[in-house]
Write a protein that holds these residues in place. Structure first.
Motif, PDB file in Angstrom:
ATOM      1  N   GLY A 113      56.486 -47.181  10.711  1.00 51.63           N
ATOM      2  CA  GLY A 113      55.303 -46.468  10.320  1.00 51.63           C
ATOM      3  C   GLY A 113      54.608 -45.962  11.893  1.00 51.63           C
ATOM      4  O   GLY A 113      55.212 -46.152  12.662  1.00 51.63           O
ATOM      5  N   ASP A 114      53.482 -44.882  11.490  1.00 52.46           N
ATOM      6  CA  ASP A 114      53.325 -44.224  12.803  1.00 52.46           C
ATOM      7  C   ASP A 114      52.782 -45.285  13.773  1.00 52.46           C
ATOM      8  O   ASP A 114      52.987 -45.071  14.894  1.00 52.46           O
ATOM      9  CB  ASP A 114      52.149 -43.394  12.458  1.00 52.46           C
ATOM     10  N   ALA A 115      51.848 -46.332  13.253  1.00 56.92           N
ATOM     11  CA  ALA A 115      51.112 -46.967  14.265  1.00 56.92           C
ATOM     12  C   ALA A 115      52.331 -47.688  15.089  1.00 56.92           C
ATOM     13  O   ALA A 115      52.195 -47.743  16.428  1.00 56.92           O
ATOM     14  CB  ALA A 115      50.438 -48.091  13.513  1.00 56.92           C
ATOM     15  N   GLU A 116      53.149 -48.444  14.435  1.00 54.49           N
ATOM     16  CA  GLU A 116      54.387 -49.121  15.292  1.00 54.49           C
ATOM     17  C   GLU A 116      55.333 -47.913  16.080  1.00 54.49           C
ATOM     18  O   GLU A 116      55.770 -48.398  16.930  1.00 54.49           O
ATOM     19  CB  GLU A 116      54.900 -49.967  14.457  1.00 54.49           C
ATOM     20  N   TYR A 117      55.478 -47.098  15.498  1.00 54.02           N
ATOM     21  CA  TYR A 117      56.389 -45.871  16.053  1.00 54.02           C
ATOM     22  C   TYR A 117      55.664 -45.389  17.566  1.00 54.02           C
ATOM     23  O   TYR A 117      56.256 -45.309  18.408  1.00 54.02           O
ATOM     24  CB  TYR A 117      56.855 -44.688  15.141  1.00 54.02           C
ATOM     25  N   ARG A 118      54.465 -45.365  17.540  1.00 49.05           N
ATOM     26  CA  ARG A 118      53.656 -44.902  18.560  1.00 49.05           C
ATOM     27  C   ARG A 118      53.673 -45.895  19.773  1.00 49.05           C
ATOM     28  O   ARG A 118      53.970 -45.703  20.730  1.00 49.05           O
ATOM     29  CB  ARG A 118      52.242 -44.679  18.085  1.00 49.05           C
ATOM     30  N   THR A 119      53.567 -47.402  19.212  1.00 43.61           N
ATOM     31  CA  THR A 119      53.691 -48.355  20.281  1.00 43.61           C
ATOM     32  C   THR A 119      55.045 -48.150  21.073  1.00 43.61           C
ATOM     33  O   THR A 119      55.214 -48.133  22.282  1.00 43.61           O
ATOM     34  CB  THR A 119      53.388 -49.385  19.561  1.00 43.61           C
ATOM     35  N   LEU A 120      56.290 -48.125  20.058  1.00 44.73           N
ATOM     36  CA  LEU A 120      57.404 -47.873  20.554  1.00 44.73           C
ATOM     37  C   LEU A 120      57.717 -46.753  21.336  1.00 44.73           C
ATOM     38  O   LEU A 120      58.273 -46.776  22.906  1.00 44.73           O
ATOM     39  CB  LEU A 120      58.438 -47.779  19.527  1.00 44.73           C
ATOM     40  N   LEU A 179      64.556 -55.336  21.263  1.00 40.54           N
ATOM     41  CA  LEU A 179      64.858 -53.945  21.698  1.00 40.54           C
ATOM     42  C   LEU A 179      64.680 -53.910  23.157  1.00 40.54           C
ATOM     43  O   LEU A 179      65.025 -52.927  23.692  1.00 40.54           O
ATOM     44  CB  LEU A 179      64.132 -52.616  21.152  1.00 40.54           C
ATOM     45  N   ASP A 180      64.092 -54.851  23.756  1.00 40.18           N
ATOM     46  CA  ASP A 180      63.694 -54.828  25.315  1.00 40.18           C
ATOM     47  C   ASP A 180      63.205 -53.509  25.704  1.00 40.18           C
ATOM     48  O   ASP A 180      63.701 -52.927  26.692  1.00 40.18           O
ATOM     49  CB  ASP A 180      65.317 -55.143  25.833  1.00 40.18           C
ATOM     50  N   ILE A 181      62.095 -53.334  25.232  1.00 43.38           N
ATOM     51  CA  ILE A 181      61.326 -52.143  25.627  1.00 43.38           C
ATOM     52  C   ILE A 181      60.349 -52.021  26.669  1.00 43.38           C
ATOM     53  O   ILE A 181      59.770 -51.146  27.163  1.00 43.38           O
ATOM     54  CB  ILE A 181      60.731 -51.204  24.334  1.00 43.38           C
TER      55      ILE A 181
END
Length: 229
Positions: A113-120, A179-181
């Motif tokens: 979703g947008d919220a998690e994708y933005r964090t990524l 994902l080690d981001i």
């Protein structure tokens, strides 16, 4: 907002309806184009972009919204498994988790979703730009997690521990862990990740907003411990 340029037509032409209509059609289209052009920076601001615009930002930095085999499925389980669910309640079995079947996959591919994708996306940007200094790492982590209070512990053995001052969703925890981001210096391993309530965390004298142990019968007086993920 589009400007009405027909109001600027001189008096000698203002009574010519076809002239006024032509001027309105031409200048109106140009004004609307200018409005759309001015809206583009806000539409593609990573902090406010949504949907397709966020997808395009992800394309620019090389980060897809589709994350394969990361999200833990929520089976029935026990304390210590972040995705585990308890038994369902009588008359409400949907509240609990189902039993794991032997050989079944325990992770799933998910479209964020947008919220998690933005964090990524923020994490990917911060990592790509990081120079690895302690001050920059703290700033990058705060940037990723929306200005949250963050802390680093560097024991000097090529590892660091990261503390994030807000609770993370299950999806956020899964992508961070798998994902080690998170940004870090080259050759340095993140050995521990914790999250905590930045408004009510247990800490020590000299730490901003830190609270002591709660009192017997009054647990709400003290601070909450960090939770590892």
């Amino acid at each position: 907002m589009a400007r009405d340029y027909t109001a600027l037509i001189t008096s000698e032409h203002r009574t010519a309806p076809r002239f006024v209509a032509t001027a309105g059609a031409v200048t109106g289209a140009l004004a609307m184009t200018a409005d759309v052009t001015r809206s583009i920076p806000d539409a593609f601001d990573v902090e406010t972009a949504v949907g397709a615009q966020l997808d395009i930002i992800g394309l620019w930095i090389g980060q897809s919204r589709l994350i394969p085999n990361v999200l833990l499925l929520q089976f029935f389980g026990f304390s210590g498994n972040p995705a585990a669910l308890p038994f369902g309640e009588e008359d409400n079995p949907s509240g609990g988790g189902r039993w794991y079947e032997e050989g079944e996959d325990y992770t799933a591919t998910t479209v964020l979703g947008d919220a998690e994708y933005r964090t990524l996306i923020l994490a990917r940007i911060a990592r790509d730009m990081s120079k690895g200094t302690t001050a920059e790492l703290l700033g990058s982590l705060s940037f990723i997690f929306g200005g949250a209070l963050v802390a680093l512990d560097d024991p000097g053995d090529m590892t660091i521990s990261v503390a994030i001052g807000r609770y993370l969703t299950l999806v956020e925890r899964a992508i961070i862990a798998n994902l080690d981001i998170l940004p870090r210096p080259a050759g340095v391993r993140i050995s521990r990740r914790v999250m905590f309530n930045s408004e009510r965390y247990f800490g020590f004298e000299g730490q901003a907003n830190a609270l002591s142990f709660g009192e017997e019968g009054l647990p709400e007086v003290g601070g909450l411990f960090a939770e590892e993920f």
